[in-house]
Design an enzyme around this catalytic site. Structure first.
Site, short mmCIF file in Angstrom:
data_model
loop_
_atom_site.label_atom_id
_atom_site.label_comp_id
_atom_site.label_asym_id
_atom_site.label_seq_id
_atom_site.Cartn_x
_atom_site.Cartn_y
_atom_site.Cartn_z
N GLU A 13 28.09 47.58 34.45
CA GLU A 13 28.63 46.91 33.25
C GLU A 13 28.30 45.72 33.02
O GLU A 13 28.79 44.81 32.06
CB GLU A 13 30.21 46.98 33.45
N SER A 141 34.49 51.30 32.53
CA SER A 141 33.86 51.38 31.22
C SER A 141 33.39 52.87 30.88
O SER A 141 32.62 52.80 29.64
CB SER A 141 32.51 50.47 31.01
N TYR A 208 32.69 51.79 22.95
CA TYR A 208 31.75 50.79 22.41
C TYR A 208 31.08 50.90 21.13
O TYR A 208 30.51 49.95 20.51
CB TYR A 208 30.87 50.25 23.57
N ARG A 247 45.89 45.40 32.84
CA ARG A 247 45.72 46.34 31.71
C ARG A 247 45.90 47.72 32.51
O ARG A 247 44.97 48.11 33.09
CB ARG A 247 44.54 46.47 30.72
N ASP A 249 46.34 51.97 32.15
CA ASP A 249 45.63 52.86 31.20
C ASP A 249 46.78 54.19 31.76
O ASP A 249 46.80 54.61 32.76
CB ASP A 249 44.25 53.32 31.41
N GLU A 262 44.68 53.99 35.94
CA GLU A 262 44.28 52.99 36.62
C GLU A 262 44.71 51.96 36.08
O GLU A 262 45.28 51.62 34.99
CB GLU A 262 42.65 53.00 36.53
N ASN A 264 43.15 47.85 35.39
CA ASN A 264 42.06 46.91 35.37
C ASN A 264 42.73 45.33 35.49
O ASN A 264 43.55 45.10 34.91
CB ASN A 264 41.34 47.12 33.94
N GLY A 268 38.34 44.10 29.65
CA GLY A 268 37.54 43.64 28.44
C GLY A 268 37.91 42.32 27.59
O GLY A 268 39.19 42.53 27.20
#
Length: 304
Positions: A13, A141, A208, A247, A249, A262, A264, A268
């Site tokens: 990443e 990602s 992305y 964060r 998800d 998960e 994070n 980002g």
């Protein structure tokens, strides 16, 4: 403030990290801070010496090193404050199979899983049946991620994961939409509902590519569902022992059931990334969000 902005590194990443960090640098300099852009790939051997010359370190690394807690542990050795979670929480969150055990112990809903540290026997099948999602146990990602409806379809996904030196985690395919929810300090932000355009799940292209997904913030969900997303996100943050921000998800099922995928610890960080979008709803622009993360990091440092 004299800020060391740590980015790049050598994970898969890397490029995403560098792009985000350039935007962070611009926002911070516009707010009057002095920023040293530090690519960990070239500068790892001078990290501690360089950190001692700065007031604060902002970490914008994805994968390892960075999300594994190594850089955080090193910064603590030279008493350099940084944003976000410490080494232990970072390491636990990065390892999906470890984090899912913690979620289960905390009574949080997460899908069944199997960790594959090595390729299974030829006659192996998942205990929950097909189709499944396979992904890197410590990746992000949506790299090294794939869906398989049979063992034959699973093989090339495992090839990619093991070729990258990773372990694989296998989960049943869950029907529903992806929802994400950031935590800032001790507050859950407005969730985002993610609707992929380029595919039927939130893969690397959806994340992305321009126009790859619709990101609806605040998520147009029933009030009770929003509250439950926020409750679980905050509970997961606490269960992992995280600090500053994170964060979470989720998959939101057609019946409004939730499964935590998960968490994070270094999400980002561009002006259009998910957590900055949620912070904007809370009244913080991108530069203000970065300064809030620094404020929280300094508070944690002082408490230590």
């Amino acid at each position: 403030m004299k800020i060391l902005l740590i980015a790049g590194g050598w994970s898969s990443e890397r490029e995403i990290s560098l792009v985000g960090a350039r935007g962070m640098q611009a926002a911070l300099e516009q707010r009057g801070h002095s920023v040293t852009f530090f690519d960990l790939l070239d500068g790892f051997d001078t990290l501690l010496q360089t950190a001692q010359q700065h007031d604060f370190a902002l970490i914008n690394l994805h994968g390892a090193p960075g999300e594994d807690g190594l850089v955080q542990a090193m910064l603590e050795r030279v008493n350099c404050p940084y944003q976000g979670s410490g080494p232990a929480g970072s390491f636990l969150a990065l390892n999906k199979a470890a984090a899912k055990q913690i979620f289960r112990l905390a009574g949080l809903p997460t899908a069944d899983w199997v960790l594959l540290p090595r390729r299974p026997a030829p006659d192996w099948t998942p205990p929950f049946g097909w189709p499944v999602f396979a992904k890197s146990n410590t990746g992000g990602s949506s790299l090294h991620l794939g869906r398989a409806a049979s063992r034959a379809e699973l093989e090339p996904v495992l090839d990619e994961i093991f070729a990258a030196g990773e372990c694989a985690i296998i989960e049943p395919q869950l029907t529903g939409q992806e929802v994400t929810c950031g935590i800032l300090g001790s507050t859950a932000l407005a969730p985002i509902l993610i609707q992929p355009v380029a595919g039927d799940f939130f893969d690397f292209t959806s994340k992305y590519a321009k126009g790859g997904a619709r990101e609806l913030c605040p998520a147009p969900l029933p009030e009770a569902v929003t509250a439950e997303v926020q409750r679980i996100a905050l509970a997961a943050h606490k269960a992992l022992g995280l600090d500053g921000y994170s964060r979470a998800d989720f998959i939101l099922g057609p019946d409004n059931s939730l499964h935590l995928l998960e968490v994070n610890t270094l999400p980002g960080m561009t002006p259009t990334s998910l957590v900055p979008q949620e912070a904007a709803v809370a009244g913080l622009d991108f530069g203000q969000l970065l300064e809030r993360l620094m404020e929280l990091g300094l508070q944690r440092h002082a408490a230590r």
